[in-house]
Scaffold this motif. Structure first.
Motif, PDB file in Angstrom:
ATOM      1  N   LYS A   1      -9.831 -41.195 -19.600  1.00  0.00           N
ATOM      2  CA  LYS A   1     -10.267 -40.326 -18.499  1.00  0.00           C
ATOM      3  C   LYS A   1      -9.400 -40.539 -17.265  1.00  0.00           C
ATOM      4  N   ASN A   2      -9.080 -41.788 -16.962  1.00  0.00           N
ATOM      5  CA  ASN A   2      -8.241 -42.077 -15.800  1.00  0.00           C
ATOM      6  C   ASN A   2      -6.818 -41.553 -16.015  1.00  0.00           C
ATOM      7  N   PHE A   3      -6.308 -41.708 -17.236  1.00  0.00           N
ATOM      8  CA  PHE A   3      -4.965 -41.215 -17.568  1.00  0.00           C
ATOM      9  C   PHE A   3      -4.908 -39.702 -17.394  1.00  0.00           C
ATOM     10  N   TRP A   4      -5.949 -39.015 -17.899  1.00  0.00           N
ATOM     11  CA  TRP A   4      -5.999 -37.557 -17.788  1.00  0.00           C
ATOM     12  C   TRP A   4      -6.051 -37.134 -16.324  1.00  0.00           C
ATOM     13  N   LYS A   5      -6.932 -37.766 -15.561  1.00  0.00           N
ATOM     14  CA  LYS A   5      -7.101 -37.408 -14.151  1.00  0.00           C
ATOM     15  C   LYS A   5      -5.807 -37.598 -13.380  1.00  0.00           C
ATOM     16  N   THR A   6      -5.058 -38.626 -13.740  1.00  0.00           N
ATOM     17  CA  THR A   6      -3.828 -38.962 -13.026  1.00  0.00           C
ATOM     18  C   THR A   6      -2.651 -38.083 -13.431  1.00  0.00           C
ATOM     19  N   ASN A   7      -2.615 -37.658 -14.688  1.00  0.00           N
ATOM     20  CA  ASN A   7      -1.381 -37.061 -15.211  1.00  0.00           C
ATOM     21  C   ASN A   7      -1.465 -35.612 -15.688  1.00  0.00           C
ATOM     22  N   VAL A   8      -2.659 -35.080 -15.908  1.00  0.00           N
ATOM     23  CA  VAL A   8      -2.762 -33.713 -16.437  1.00  0.00           C
ATOM     24  C   VAL A   8      -3.294 -32.768 -15.358  1.00  0.00           C
ATOM     25  N   PRO A   9      -2.501 -31.792 -14.924  1.00  0.00           N
ATOM     26  CA  PRO A   9      -2.973 -30.823 -13.926  1.00  0.00           C
ATOM     27  C   PRO A   9      -3.975 -29.858 -14.564  1.00  0.00           C
ATOM     28  N   ASN A  10      -5.215 -29.910 -14.128  1.00  0.00           N
ATOM     29  CA  ASN A  10      -6.287 -29.187 -14.813  1.00  0.00           C
ATOM     30  C   ASN A  10      -6.114 -27.670 -14.791  1.00  0.00           C
ATOM     31  N   ARG A  11      -5.711 -27.108 -13.655  1.00  0.00           N
ATOM     32  CA  ARG A  11      -5.595 -25.653 -13.580  1.00  0.00           C
ATOM     33  C   ARG A  11      -4.525 -25.149 -14.547  1.00  0.00           C
ATOM     34  N   GLU A  12      -3.371 -25.797 -14.537  1.00  0.00           N
ATOM     35  CA  GLU A  12      -2.287 -25.370 -15.409  1.00  0.00           C
ATOM     36  C   GLU A  12      -2.638 -25.596 -16.879  1.00  0.00           C
ATOM     37  N   PHE A  13      -3.358 -26.688 -17.159  1.00  0.00           N
ATOM     38  CA  PHE A  13      -3.793 -26.930 -18.532  1.00  0.00           C
ATOM     39  C   PHE A  13      -4.772 -25.851 -18.975  1.00  0.00           C
ATOM     40  N   ALA A  14      -5.636 -25.417 -18.085  1.00  0.00           N
ATOM     41  CA  ALA A  14      -6.585 -24.346 -18.409  1.00  0.00           C
ATOM     42  C   ALA A  14      -5.841 -23.053 -18.758  1.00  0.00           C
ATOM     43  N   TYR A  15      -4.749 -22.759 -18.034  1.00  0.00           N
ATOM     44  CA  TYR A  15      -3.935 -21.591 -18.382  1.00  0.00           C
ATOM     45  C   TYR A  15      -3.438 -21.701 -19.819  1.00  0.00           C
ATOM     46  N   SER A  16      -2.948 -22.881 -20.176  1.00  0.00           N
ATOM     47  CA  SER A  16      -2.389 -23.068 -21.519  1.00  0.00           C
ATOM     48  C   SER A  16      -3.459 -22.933 -22.599  1.00  0.00           C
ATOM     49  N   VAL A  17      -4.667 -23.419 -22.326  1.00  0.00           N
ATOM     50  CA  VAL A  17      -5.763 -23.288 -23.292  1.00  0.00           C
ATOM     51  C   VAL A  17      -6.107 -21.822 -23.497  1.00  0.00           C
ATOM     52  N   ALA A  18      -6.133 -21.051 -22.417  1.00  0.00           N
ATOM     53  CA  ALA A  18      -6.449 -19.625 -22.512  1.00  0.00           C
ATOM     54  C   ALA A  18      -5.447 -18.898 -23.412  1.00  0.00           C
ATOM     55  N   VAL A  19      -4.165 -19.216 -23.249  1.00  0.00           N
ATOM     56  CA  VAL A  19      -3.136 -18.575 -24.079  1.00  0.00           C
ATOM     57  C   VAL A  19      -3.233 -19.063 -25.527  1.00  0.00           C
ATOM     58  N   THR A  20      -3.496 -20.351 -25.711  1.00  0.00           N
ATOM     59  CA  THR A  20      -3.605 -20.910 -27.058  1.00  0.00           C
ATOM     60  C   THR A  20      -4.722 -20.245 -27.849  1.00  0.00           C
ATOM     61  N   LEU A  21      -5.842 -19.975 -27.190  1.00  0.00           N
ATOM     62  CA  LEU A  21      -6.999 -19.407 -27.876  1.00  0.00           C
ATOM     63  C   LEU A  21      -6.924 -17.895 -28.037  1.00  0.00           C
ATOM     64  N   THR A  22      -5.878 -17.262 -27.485  1.00  0.00           N
ATOM     65  CA  THR A  22      -5.747 -15.809 -27.616  1.00  0.00           C
ATOM     66  C   THR A  22      -4.438 -15.455 -28.326  1.00  0.00           C
ATOM     67  N   ALA A  23      -3.337 -15.464 -27.599  1.00  0.00           N
ATOM     68  CA  ALA A  23      -2.060 -15.044 -28.175  1.00  0.00           C
ATOM     69  C   ALA A  23      -1.627 -15.920 -29.351  1.00  0.00           C
ATOM     70  N   TRP A  24      -1.837 -17.232 -29.224  1.00  0.00           N
ATOM     71  CA  TRP A  24      -1.416 -18.119 -30.314  1.00  0.00           C
ATOM     72  C   TRP A  24      -2.259 -17.918 -31.568  1.00  0.00           C
ATOM     73  N   ASN A  25      -3.514 -17.512 -31.412  1.00  0.00           N
ATOM     74  CA  ASN A  25      -4.328 -17.218 -32.587  1.00  0.00           C
ATOM     75  C   ASN A  25      -3.718 -16.083 -33.401  1.00  0.00           C
ATOM     76  N   ALA A  26      -3.280 -15.036 -32.710  1.00  0.00           N
ATOM     77  CA  ALA A  26      -2.659 -13.903 -33.391  1.00  0.00           C
ATOM     78  C   ALA A  26      -1.367 -14.330 -34.078  1.00  0.00           C
ATOM     79  N   PHE A  27      -0.567 -15.140 -33.378  1.00  0.00           N
ATOM     80  CA  PHE A  27       0.705 -15.581 -33.969  1.00  0.00           C
ATOM     81  C   PHE A  27       0.482 -16.437 -35.212  1.00  0.00           C
ATOM     82  N   GLN A  28      -0.418 -17.414 -35.121  1.00  0.00           N
ATOM     83  CA  GLN A  28      -0.617 -18.307 -36.257  1.00  0.00           C
ATOM     84  C   GLN A  28      -1.253 -17.586 -37.443  1.00  0.00           C
TER      85      GLN A  28
END
Length: 220
Positions: free
Chosen positions: A147-174
């Protein structure tokens, strides 16, 4: 016509090499993809190239390639134990676990930005996940590290963008990847699609890591 024939010959050679040497092929493809996309994102955002950062990305290329192989293998496991339908394999396999690889990508970029792209410091940061900081016992103490590693190193807003694309466009591609592409080429085609994807991911990661590191420096 001759150009198309040469492209076809090149593809056939690549496919044959990929079938015989899949790990080497994936690593070489990953190197080309990660270096090129980082170069593009640096020029687009900064109008100049940080060669140390580029070397950092090149050093991480083989690890990302092997990580992607593992992510793609989850689709095979889903196909064997859950459902062989391409959409299910993609959704519950690489598109679900690919978010872990995205988080690693974000974390590595933030750590690199913080420590001037030092591989030694990167190793130290990841090793901190295994440290015993006291407090809770058992697996709980390691969960606190995560949890501390995530809080320190992963930008939540930008990660949320990537999750949104993964669950939509990447689903179609895969879905298309599992339905129409030869099994030995699925990781390679994913790396090819990743070329486009990483241009966005690199830009988001660069901006997110800058915000985190600037905030840290401001609070010192």
């Amino acid at each position: 016509m001759e150009v198309m024939e040469n492209i076809q010959k090149g593809y056939e050679f690549y496919r044959g090499f990929q079938a015989i040497h899949p790990h080497i092929g994936n690593i070489l493809t990953a190197e080309a993809v990660y270096i090129t996309t980082d170069l593009i994102s640096q020029i687009f955002e900064n109008r100049r190239v940080n060669w140390k950062k580029l070397g950092y990305k090149a050093a991480l290329g083989p690890a990302y390639a092997l990580g992607l192989e593992g992510v793609m293998a989850t689709g095979d496991l889903v196909g064997e134990y859950v459902s062989s339908r391409p959409f299910v394999k993609g959704t519950l396999g690489p598109n679900l676990f690919g978010n872990v690889l995205n988080a690693v990508f974000f974390a590595n970029d933030t750590i690199g930005k913080r420590h001037d792209y030092s591989m030694v410091e990167l190793a130290k940061e990841w090793a901190s996940l295994l440290q015993d900081g006291g407090g809770r016992k058992g697996i709980g103490k390691y969960w606190d590290n995560v949890k501390n590693f995530w809080k320190t190193n992963v930008p939540n807003r930008e990660f949320a963008y990537s999750v949104a694309v993964t669950l939509t466009a990447w689903n179609a591609f895969q879905w298309a990847n599992y339905k129409y592409i030869e099994p030995e080429m699925t990781t390679a085609t994913t790396l090819g699609a990743t070329f486009i994807w990483l241009n966005f991911l690199s830009l988001w990661s660069s901006r997110g890591s800058k915000k985190k590191v600037c905030l840290e420096e401001h609070l010192k």
